[in-house]
Motif scaffolding. Structure first.
Motif, PDB file in Angstrom:
ATOM      1  N   ASP A 161       0.817  -1.218   0.000  1.00  0.00           N
ATOM      2  CA  ASP A 161       0.000   0.000   0.000  1.00  0.00           C
ATOM      3  C   ASP A 161       0.848   1.264   0.000  1.00  0.00           C
ATOM      4  OD1 ASP A 161      -2.635   0.942  -0.135  1.00  0.00           O
ATOM      5  OD2 ASP A 161      -2.625   1.475   1.983  1.00  0.00           O
ATOM      6  N   ARG A 162       2.139   1.151   0.333  1.00  0.00           N
ATOM      7  CA  ARG A 162       3.032   2.316   0.314  1.00  0.00           C
ATOM      8  C   ARG A 162       3.405   2.721  -1.113  1.00  0.00           C
ATOM      9  NH1 ARG A 162       2.033   1.693   5.134  1.00  0.00           N
ATOM     10  NH2 ARG A 162       3.222   2.558   6.873  1.00  0.00           N
ATOM     11  N   PHE A 163       3.199   1.821  -2.066  1.00  0.00           N
ATOM     12  CA  PHE A 163       3.558   2.126  -3.447  1.00  0.00           C
ATOM     13  C   PHE A 163       2.392   2.818  -4.148  1.00  0.00           C
ATOM     14  CE2 PHE A 163       6.373  -1.430  -2.393  1.00  0.00           C
ATOM     15  CZ  PHE A 163       7.592  -0.934  -2.833  1.00  0.00           C
ATOM     16  N   LEU A 164       2.697   3.906  -4.814  1.00  0.00           N
ATOM     17  CA  LEU A 164       1.674   4.656  -5.538  1.00  0.00           C
ATOM     18  C   LEU A 164       1.130   3.830  -6.699  1.00  0.00           C
ATOM     19  CD1 LEU A 164       0.644   7.814  -5.608  1.00  0.00           C
ATOM     20  CD2 LEU A 164       1.928   7.820  -7.744  1.00  0.00           C
ATOM     21  N   LEU A 165       2.032   3.205  -7.462  1.00  0.00           N
ATOM     22  CA  LEU A 165       1.648   2.433  -8.645  1.00  0.00           C
ATOM     23  C   LEU A 165       2.373   1.099  -8.667  1.00  0.00           C
ATOM     24  CD1 LEU A 165       1.993   5.177 -11.434  1.00  0.00           C
ATOM     25  CD2 LEU A 165      -0.062   4.609 -10.134  1.00  0.00           C
ATOM     26  N   LYS A 166       1.737   0.138  -9.322  1.00  0.00           N
ATOM     27  CA  LYS A 166       2.404  -1.129  -9.627  1.00  0.00           C
ATOM     28  C   LYS A 166       2.383  -1.311 -11.139  1.00  0.00           C
ATOM     29  CE  LYS A 166       2.286  -6.138  -9.166  1.00  0.00           C
ATOM     30  NZ  LYS A 166       1.527  -7.329  -8.689  1.00  0.00           N
ATOM     31  N   LEU A 167       3.572  -1.462 -11.717  1.00  0.00           N
ATOM     32  CA  LEU A 167       3.695  -1.624 -13.160  1.00  0.00           C
ATOM     33  C   LEU A 167       4.079  -3.061 -13.487  1.00  0.00           C
ATOM     34  CD1 LEU A 167       5.755   1.606 -14.003  1.00  0.00           C
ATOM     35  CD2 LEU A 167       3.280   1.353 -13.730  1.00  0.00           C
ATOM     36  N   ASN A 168       3.498  -3.581 -14.535  1.00  0.00           N
ATOM     37  CA  ASN A 168       3.853  -4.908 -15.025  1.00  0.00           C
ATOM     38  C   ASN A 168       4.692  -4.754 -16.288  1.00  0.00           C
ATOM     39  OD1 ASN A 168       2.395  -6.215 -12.994  1.00  0.00           O
ATOM     40  ND2 ASN A 168       0.523  -6.264 -14.206  1.00  0.00           N
ATOM     41  N   ILE A 169       5.923  -5.218 -16.224  1.00  0.00           N
ATOM     42  CA  ILE A 169       6.789  -5.159 -17.403  1.00  0.00           C
ATOM     43  C   ILE A 169       6.804  -6.534 -18.057  1.00  0.00           C
ATOM     44  CG2 ILE A 169       9.182  -4.937 -18.195  1.00  0.00           C
ATOM     45  CD1 ILE A 169       9.566  -2.634 -16.420  1.00  0.00           C
ATOM     46  N   ASP A 170       6.277  -6.574 -19.253  1.00  0.00           N
ATOM     47  CA  ASP A 170       6.203  -7.824 -20.003  1.00  0.00           C
ATOM     48  C   ASP A 170       7.247  -7.792 -21.108  1.00  0.00           C
ATOM     49  OD1 ASP A 170       5.388 -10.294 -20.779  1.00  0.00           O
ATOM     50  OD2 ASP A 170       3.296  -9.756 -21.187  1.00  0.00           O
ATOM     51  N   SER A 247      -3.902   8.076  -4.170  1.00  0.00           N
ATOM     52  CA  SER A 247      -2.912   7.684  -5.177  1.00  0.00           C
ATOM     53  C   SER A 247      -3.441   7.907  -6.591  1.00  0.00           C
ATOM     54  CB  SER A 247      -2.521   6.219  -4.986  1.00  0.00           C
ATOM     55  OG  SER A 247      -1.873   6.022  -3.750  1.00  0.00           O
ATOM     56  N   ILE A 248      -4.696   7.535  -6.811  1.00  0.00           N
ATOM     57  CA  ILE A 248      -5.289   7.737  -8.134  1.00  0.00           C
ATOM     58  C   ILE A 248      -5.314   9.217  -8.482  1.00  0.00           C
ATOM     59  CG2 ILE A 248      -7.426   7.567  -9.472  1.00  0.00           C
ATOM     60  CD1 ILE A 248      -8.030   4.970  -7.988  1.00  0.00           C
ATOM     61  N   ALA A 249      -5.720  10.051  -7.531  1.00  0.00           N
ATOM     62  CA  ALA A 249      -5.797  11.499  -7.784  1.00  0.00           C
ATOM     63  C   ALA A 249      -4.417  12.080  -8.082  1.00  0.00           C
ATOM     64  CB  ALA A 249      -6.431  12.196  -6.586  1.00  0.00           C
ATOM     65  N   LYS A 250      -3.412  11.698  -7.297  1.00  0.00           N
ATOM     66  CA  LYS A 250      -2.060  12.217  -7.512  1.00  0.00           C
ATOM     67  C   LYS A 250      -1.511  11.777  -8.866  1.00  0.00           C
ATOM     68  CE  LYS A 250      -0.357  12.701  -2.746  1.00  0.00           C
ATOM     69  NZ  LYS A 250       0.661  12.206  -1.777  1.00  0.00           N
ATOM     70  N   ALA A 251      -1.687  10.491  -9.179  1.00  0.00           N
ATOM     71  CA  ALA A 251      -1.163   9.975 -10.443  1.00  0.00           C
ATOM     72  C   ALA A 251      -1.890  10.585 -11.635  1.00  0.00           C
ATOM     73  CB  ALA A 251      -1.284   8.452 -10.465  1.00  0.00           C
ATOM     74  N   ALA A 252      -3.204  10.789 -11.507  1.00  0.00           N
ATOM     75  CA  ALA A 252      -3.982  11.391 -12.595  1.00  0.00           C
ATOM     76  C   ALA A 252      -3.544  12.826 -12.840  1.00  0.00           C
ATOM     77  CB  ALA A 252      -5.468  11.345 -12.260  1.00  0.00           C
ATOM     78  N   ASP A 268      -7.772  10.608 -17.696  1.00  0.00           N
ATOM     79  CA  ASP A 268      -6.559  10.533 -16.869  1.00  0.00           C
ATOM     80  C   ASP A 268      -6.759   9.536 -15.730  1.00  0.00           C
ATOM     81  OD1 ASP A 268      -5.333  12.556 -18.395  1.00  0.00           O
ATOM     82  OD2 ASP A 268      -6.284  14.119 -17.182  1.00  0.00           O
ATOM     83  N   VAL A 269      -7.938   9.585 -15.133  1.00  0.00           N
ATOM     84  CA  VAL A 269      -8.255   8.665 -14.037  1.00  0.00           C
ATOM     85  C   VAL A 269      -8.263   7.222 -14.545  1.00  0.00           C
ATOM     86  CG1 VAL A 269     -10.007   7.986 -12.352  1.00  0.00           C
ATOM     87  CG2 VAL A 269      -9.570  10.418 -12.786  1.00  0.00           C
ATOM     88  N   VAL A 272      -4.693   5.708 -15.054  1.00  0.00           N
ATOM     89  CA  VAL A 272      -3.879   5.333 -13.893  1.00  0.00           C
ATOM     90  C   VAL A 272      -4.604   4.391 -12.937  1.00  0.00           C
ATOM     91  CG1 VAL A 272      -2.628   7.519 -14.040  1.00  0.00           C
ATOM     92  CG2 VAL A 272      -4.598   7.341 -12.506  1.00  0.00           C
ATOM     93  N   ALA A 273      -5.869   4.085 -13.207  1.00  0.00           N
ATOM     94  CA  ALA A 273      -6.655   3.273 -12.264  1.00  0.00           C
ATOM     95  C   ALA A 273      -6.054   1.884 -12.065  1.00  0.00           C
ATOM     96  CB  ALA A 273      -8.100   3.168 -12.747  1.00  0.00           C
ATOM     97  N   LYS A 274      -5.698   1.216 -13.153  1.00  0.00           N
ATOM     98  CA  LYS A 274      -5.154  -0.142 -13.015  1.00  0.00           C
ATOM     99  C   LYS A 274      -3.829  -0.172 -12.257  1.00  0.00           C
ATOM    100  CE  LYS A 274      -5.637  -1.705 -17.277  1.00  0.00           C
ATOM    101  NZ  LYS A 274      -5.573  -2.626 -18.444  1.00  0.00           N
ATOM    102  N   PRO A 275      -2.826   0.618 -12.652  1.00  0.00           N
ATOM    103  CA  PRO A 275      -1.575   0.564 -11.876  1.00  0.00           C
ATOM    104  C   PRO A 275      -1.713   1.047 -10.438  1.00  0.00           C
ATOM    105  CG  PRO A 275      -1.478   2.282 -13.573  1.00  0.00           C
ATOM    106  CD  PRO A 275      -2.684   1.461 -13.858  1.00  0.00           C
ATOM    107  N   ALA A 276      -2.726   1.865 -10.155  1.00  0.00           N
ATOM    108  CA  ALA A 276      -2.914   2.361  -8.787  1.00  0.00           C
ATOM    109  C   ALA A 276      -3.682   1.377  -7.913  1.00  0.00           C
ATOM    110  CB  ALA A 276      -3.638   3.703  -8.804  1.00  0.00           C
ATOM    111  N   LEU A 277      -4.397   0.434  -8.537  1.00  0.00           N
ATOM    112  CA  LEU A 277      -5.259  -0.466  -7.772  1.00  0.00           C
ATOM    113  C   LEU A 277      -4.802  -1.929  -7.769  1.00  0.00           C
ATOM    114  CD1 LEU A 277      -8.831   0.795  -8.815  1.00  0.00           C
ATOM    115  CD2 LEU A 277      -7.703   1.119  -6.605  1.00  0.00           C
TER     116      LEU A 277
END
Length: 309
Positions: A161-170, A247-252, A268-269, A272-277
């Motif tokens: 929960d401390r991470f703003l976003l989670k990215l998946n690198i494929d 997190s969603i608001a900041k990232a958006a 914008d929302v 960033v919704a998927k990486p934020a959630l």
């Protein structure tokens, strides 16, 4: 300021091929003063992605290889007794940097992972009862291998929960991967380091501009509807917290700035919704058995909510 940021992003995409969307999201998180969790199989350029960003910003960079025998003091630092001067001295750990790469964070137990909690939340580190302030630009990027890999320890919910976003690198596309292969083999003696595009002070000025991006009440309501909906659907066992909405608001807001707008839109929302959630939700057991992915659930959830006009 926007032109300088555009130049940074352009240079970034030249150095890291095939990850344009993730690079923009990574930069968005840094502009939002957040942290990023990256998941991907080994060999997809995660370390180089983070190192290059630090070089472009002319910031200090440290990399910690997380292993099962890593201790919290190996991250934060420790106090030792100096026999020559007959006093105790504090040796600061690698966490004291602008950009910290926590490489393969889920290969170390939760006790060591927790050494990052205070730093990520409060930008300070406590060593033997003494508190030390971290740099104003402090950005943790943690990489992890998929949980199915051997020798991994799942990150506790509080840590994720401390991470703003989670990215998946494929893996990149066939063409992009071919370009990477050709670039490396045809330029074996190319400079490893990347020239800086801006200074940390300039970046801080840009971050203050990002903080002035407008979010109207309709967008706030839209974000809250998305977050509260995660707590009501049967597919999700544990929904998102209030921190997820923040997190969603900041990232958006950062994404809007990167898109050359002074206000946040519903698009914008959605972006960033998927990486934020995706790292904050836990699927219900029956959904896991059916093989349904979290990204798919988030897409359906967001799509079912009326978009403000």
């Amino acid at each position: 300021m926007r032109n300088e940021l555009a130049s940074l992003l352009e240079k970034y995409e030249e150095r890291i091929l095939g990850q344009s969307m993730n690079l923009k999201l990574l930069l968005s998180a840094l502009l939002a003063d957040g942290h990023v969790l990256i998941e991907g199989v080994p060999g997809t350029g995660k370390t180089q992605t983070v190192r290059t960003l630090a070089e472009l910003l002319n910031g200090t960079f440290n990399r910690i290889q997380f292993t099962p025998d890593l201790l919290p003091s190996d991250i934060t630092g420790s106090t030792i007794y100096n026999m020559q001067e007959s006093n105790f001295q504090t040796i600061k750990g690698p966490i004291f940097s602008n950009i910290l790469l926590a490489d393969e964070i889920n290969r170390t137990p939760a006790k060591t992972q927790a050494a990052l909690l205070e730093a990520m939340e409060e930008k300070q580190v406590t060593i033997q009862g003494e508190t030390y302030t971290l740099p104003e630009v402090f950005f943790v990027v943690a990489t992890q291998n998929p949980i199915e890999f051997e020798g991994t320890y799942p990150l506790p919910e509080a840590q994720q929960d401390r991470f703003l976003l989670k990215l998946n690198i494929d893996f990149p596309s066939f063409e992009e991967e071919t370009n990477v292969l050709k670039h490396v083999l045809e330029n074996p003696h190319a400079e490893i380091n990347t020239d800086a595009v801006m200074t940390i002070d300039t970046f801080l000025s840009i971050r203050r501009e990002v903080a002035s991006i407008t979010i109207n009440d309709d967008i706030f309501n839209y974000i809250m509807q998305i977050v509260r909906r995660t707590r009501d659907i049967e597919a999700v066992r544990f929904g998102a917290s209030t921190r997820a909405a923040i997190s969603i608001a900041k990232a958006a807001r950062s994404w809007a700035y990167l898109t050359n707008r002074d206000y946040v839109t519903p698009d914008d929302v959605k972006m960033v919704a998927k990486p934020a959630l995706r790292h904050r939700l836990q699927l219900a057991p029956h959904m896991e058995l059916e093989g349904v992915g979290l990204d798919e659930i988030i897409e359906e959830l967001v799509g079912a909510i009326a978009v403000p006009r």
